[in-house]
Motif scaffolding. Structure first.
Motif, PDB file in Angstrom:
ATOM      1  N   ASN A 182      41.772 118.052  60.892  1.00 26.21           N
ATOM      2  CA  ASN A 182      41.252 119.003  59.925  1.00 26.21           C
ATOM      3  C   ASN A 182      41.045 120.338  60.634  1.00 26.21           C
ATOM      4  O   ASN A 182      40.047 120.546  61.308  1.00 26.21           O
ATOM      5  CB  ASN A 182      39.945 118.496  59.319  1.00 26.21           C
ATOM      6  N   ILE A 183      42.027 121.224  60.467  1.00 26.40           N
ATOM      7  CA  ILE A 183      41.963 122.532  61.115  1.00 26.40           C
ATOM      8  C   ILE A 183      41.624 123.636  60.110  1.00 26.40           C
ATOM      9  O   ILE A 183      41.665 124.822  60.441  1.00 26.40           O
ATOM     10  CB  ILE A 183      43.268 122.845  61.873  1.00 26.40           C
ATOM     11  N   GLY A 184      41.307 123.234  58.877  1.00 27.87           N
ATOM     12  CA  GLY A 184      40.852 124.184  57.872  1.00 27.87           C
ATOM     13  C   GLY A 184      41.933 125.061  57.279  1.00 27.87           C
ATOM     14  O   GLY A 184      41.646 126.176  56.849  1.00 27.87           O
ATOM     15  N   THR A 185      43.165 124.576  57.277  1.00 31.93           N
ATOM     16  CA  THR A 185      44.275 125.349  56.723  1.00 31.93           C
ATOM     17  C   THR A 185      44.924 124.566  55.583  1.00 31.93           C
ATOM     18  O   THR A 185      44.468 123.484  55.222  1.00 31.93           O
ATOM     19  CB  THR A 185      45.327 125.656  57.805  1.00 31.93           C
ATOM     20  N   ARG A 186      46.022 125.095  55.077  1.00 35.70           N
ATOM     21  CA  ARG A 186      46.770 124.387  54.029  1.00 35.70           C
ATOM     22  C   ARG A 186      47.474 123.172  54.630  1.00 35.70           C
ATOM     23  O   ARG A 186      47.864 123.189  55.805  1.00 35.70           O
ATOM     24  CB  ARG A 186      47.793 125.315  53.384  1.00 35.70           C
TER      25      ARG A 186
ATOM     26  N   GLN B 153      47.490 119.887  59.845  1.00 36.78           N
ATOM     27  CA  GLN B 153      46.546 119.688  58.743  1.00 36.78           C
ATOM     28  C   GLN B 153      47.110 118.651  57.764  1.00 36.78           C
ATOM     29  O   GLN B 153      48.180 118.851  57.193  1.00 36.78           O
ATOM     30  CB  GLN B 153      46.302 121.007  57.999  1.00 36.78           C
TER      31      GLN B 153
ATOM     32  N   ASP C  39      47.283 116.353  54.229  1.00 37.64           N
ATOM     33  CA  ASP C  39      47.031 116.556  52.810  1.00 37.64           C
ATOM     34  C   ASP C  39      46.346 115.325  52.245  1.00 37.64           C
ATOM     35  O   ASP C  39      45.279 115.407  51.657  1.00 37.64           O
ATOM     36  CB  ASP C  39      48.347 116.820  52.073  1.00 37.64           C
TER      37      ASP C  39
ATOM     38  N   GLU D  31      50.255 122.951  57.672  1.00 38.56           N
ATOM     39  CA  GLU D  31      50.148 123.994  58.686  1.00 38.56           C
ATOM     40  C   GLU D  31      49.660 123.356  59.981  1.00 38.56           C
ATOM     41  O   GLU D  31      48.989 122.331  59.969  1.00 38.56           O
ATOM     42  CB  GLU D  31      49.208 125.109  58.237  1.00 38.56           C
ATOM     43  N   TRP D  32      50.015 123.974  61.095  1.00 41.75           N
ATOM     44  CA  TRP D  32      49.661 123.398  62.388  1.00 41.75           C
ATOM     45  C   TRP D  32      49.275 124.484  63.374  1.00 41.75           C
ATOM     46  O   TRP D  32      49.597 125.655  63.182  1.00 41.75           O
ATOM     47  CB  TRP D  32      50.788 122.534  62.936  1.00 41.75           C
ATOM     48  N   ILE D  33      48.583 124.051  64.410  1.00 43.46           N
ATOM     49  CA  ILE D  33      48.226 124.936  65.510  1.00 43.46           C
ATOM     50  C   ILE D  33      48.586 124.244  66.821  1.00 43.46           C
ATOM     51  O   ILE D  33      48.595 123.019  66.905  1.00 43.46           O
ATOM     52  CB  ILE D  33      46.724 125.325  65.515  1.00 43.46           C
TER      53      ILE D  33
END
Length: 157
Positions: free
Chosen positions: A65-69, A121, A123, A72-74
């Protein structure tokens, strides 16, 4: 330089298994690179401490849970990985396990200096063998980012 790419997740829980799906997709892309090990870490266990301690470089791939849609990735590197693990203890289903493995490796003096975490992230985390379309679409770009990072590390080493 021995590089371990550790994909974690439960492939029976849709997007939660994306780390394992990335590892599977990486296999043909990284076959030509020396000293790169791809490991399906599943839902983590302390047995992974050994492979982590033996690695010179570590890349962890997981749903978080990275707080994006969704999808999306980091890509976090070095101390960013440690900060993420310590500040987001509930970011993944495995977070306590990753944090514990980190502590074990640090105590053994074997936490790789070169380390990264690619967090995607999710869904949906529910029964299902395949990731949702948004998360599935992130797999190939995530593979490309990991491949690029490994090649960068190998040229610097």
């Amino acid at each position: 330089m021995k590089t371990l790419v550790l994909g974690i997740g439960n492939t029976l829980l849709t997007d939660e298994g994306v780390g394992v799906h990335v590892i599977e997709a990486l296999a043909p892309r990284l076959a030509h690179l020396p000293d790169v090990t791809l490991l399906d870490g599943g839902t983590l266990s302390f047995a992974l401490a050994g492979p982590i301690e033996e690695a010179d470089a570590l890349i962890v791939v997981d749903a978080a849970n990275i707080g994006t849609r969704p999808g999306e990735w980091i890509l976090l590197t070095g101390d960013e990985v440690d900060a993420f693990l310590m500040s987001n203890r509930r970011a993944t289903v495995h977070e306590v396990g990753l944090t514990d493995l980190r502590v074990i490796a640090i105590l053994a003096g074997q936490w790789p200096e070169k380390r990264a975490m690619l967090a995607i992230q999710p869904d949906v985390i529910d029964w299902g063998e395949y990731p949702t379309p948004a998360v599935a679409a992130a797999i190939l770009p995530a593979c490309a980012a990991i491949h690029e990072l490994i090649e960068e590390w190998q040229h610097v080493a």
